[in-house]
Design an enzyme around this catalytic site. Structure first.
Site, PDB file in Angstrom:
ATOM      1  N   GLU A 275       9.340  -3.391  -0.316  1.00 52.15           N
ATOM      2  CA  GLU A 275       9.315  -2.101  -0.379  1.00 52.15           C
ATOM      3  C   GLU A 275      10.304  -1.481  -1.418  1.00 52.15           C
ATOM      4  O   GLU A 275      11.880  -1.650  -1.049  1.00 52.15           O
ATOM      5  CB  GLU A 275       9.529  -1.416   0.845  1.00 52.15           C
TER       6      GLU A 275
ATOM      7  N   ASP B  43      -1.072   2.458  -2.188  1.00 54.56           N
ATOM      8  CA  ASP B  43      -1.451   3.813  -2.724  1.00 54.56           C
ATOM      9  C   ASP B  43      -2.746   3.481  -3.393  1.00 54.56           C
ATOM     10  O   ASP B  43      -3.162   2.558  -4.050  1.00 54.56           O
ATOM     11  CB  ASP B  43      -0.429   4.048  -3.845  1.00 54.56           C
TER      12      ASP B  43
ATOM     13  N   THR C 195       0.434   2.467  11.654  1.00 52.35           N
ATOM     14  CA  THR C 195       1.474   2.676  10.519  1.00 52.35           C
ATOM     15  C   THR C 195       1.382   4.212  10.442  1.00 52.35           C
ATOM     16  O   THR C 195       0.371   5.032  10.768  1.00 52.35           O
ATOM     17  CB  THR C 195       1.026   2.168   9.166  1.00 52.35           C
ATOM     18  N   ARG C 196       2.600   4.865   9.715  1.00 55.33           N
ATOM     19  CA  ARG C 196       2.458   6.275   9.379  1.00 55.33           C
ATOM     20  C   ARG C 196       1.345   6.703   8.819  1.00 55.33           C
ATOM     21  O   ARG C 196       0.897   7.807   9.088  1.00 55.33           O
ATOM     22  CB  ARG C 196       3.939   6.547   8.827  1.00 55.33           C
TER      23      ARG C 196
ATOM     24  N   GLU D  45      -1.687   5.704   8.303  1.00 49.69           N
ATOM     25  CA  GLU D  45      -2.783   5.625   9.084  1.00 49.69           C
ATOM     26  C   GLU D  45      -2.719   6.733  10.099  1.00 49.69           C
ATOM     27  O   GLU D  45      -4.055   7.475  10.264  1.00 49.69           O
ATOM     28  CB  GLU D  45      -2.875   4.183   9.930  1.00 49.69           C
TER      29      GLU D  45
END
Ligand SMILES: C[S@@+](CC[C@H](N)C(=O)[O-])C[C@H]1O[C@@H](n2cnc3c(N)ncnc32)[C@H](O)[C@@H]1O
Length: 236
Positions: A88, A137, A211-212, A214
């Site tokens: 990341e 993305d 996840t965030r 999601e």
């Protein structure tokens, strides 16, 4: 579609930094990140993944684009015998993950804080037992599709670094990207889609960690798609 190696001339395309980090988070970037960072050999030698973790790990899992790291940290907490590599480049996300690693004392996490396309060539053949690319993305405009992470050259690299039978887990809330992913993967001989019925792509797998991104999609009543592929056995 192209057979070229990953095009990394323009590196990755997202934000590198958000708002200024709190001092505690900046301290984690300054002190903990250097201890956990994987550094590919400039001469191109493969990383020694067994030596990358302080204790023995049974297998190694990879997450590309972990965002704030809630998925990676929880998987690492649940699976202390597995080594985790997270990629990341977004510094605020890395700091958020480091804070979880620190609080939970997770010794089985290693990080690459750059474009994952630069790490893949440094991973040995068949070294990864599971790979996650979650809500990457979607780059919805056609002229930006070449920026999408899931592409033929990346799948070629993933196929090389993934062990026979290893799982590739993809999730997205953007149906245009999902169609693109299915098209590229259907044309790629090294992966097979495990879905047998609709619930296999509309429902998350049993050991799922939300996840965030999601969560953001679900709050907007957008139903994500969960795609599980396995790396076909190499022919002997
Ligand atoms: C839409 S966010 C999803 C984050 C997280 N997976 C989630 O589901 O909440 C995509 C993430 O991928 C990261 N990313 C984009 N391109 C990348 C690349 N080439 N290598 C590693 N990470 C990348 C971005 O920085 C961003 O944090």
């Amino acid at each position: 579609m192209t057979d070229k190696k990953p095009d990394i001339r323009s590196r990755w395309y997202g934000r590198r930094r958000g708002k200024k980090l709190r001092p505690t988070r900046q301290a984690l970037i300054d002190t903990l990140l250097p201890q956990l960072r994987l550094t590919p050999d400039p001469d191109g030698a493969f990383l020694d993944l067994k030596a990358a973790f302080p204790g023995p790990v049974t297998v190694v899992w990879l997450e590309v684009g972990f965002g704030a790291g809630e998925h990676l940290a929880e998987q690492a907490r649940r699976n202390p015998d597995i080594g985790f590599i997270g990629c990341e480049p977004f510094i605020n996300g890395i700091a958020a993950l480091l804070s979880r690693v620190d609080e939970d004392g997770l010794s089985n996490v290693r990080l690459y804080d750059e474009d994952a396309r630069l790490l893949l060539p440094a991973l040995p053949d068949a070294a990864i037992d599971k790979a996650f690319v979650l809500f990457s993305d979607p780059w919805p405009k056609k002229k930006h599709h070449r920026r999408r992470f899931i592409s033929r050259p990346i799948l070629d690299e993933l196929a090389r670094v993934m062990a026979d039978g290893a799982e590739l887990l993809l999730a997205s809330d953007h149906m245009g990207y999902v169609s693109g992913i299915l098209e590229i993967l259907a044309a790629h001989g090294d992966f097979s889609w495990t879905a047998r019925s609709k619930k296999d792509w509309t429902m998350p797998p049993p050991d799922w960690v939300q996840t965030r991104y999601e969560q953001k999609a679900l709050e907007q009543d957008i139903k994500p798609v969960y795609l599980r592929f396995t790396r076909r056995p190499r022919s002997s």
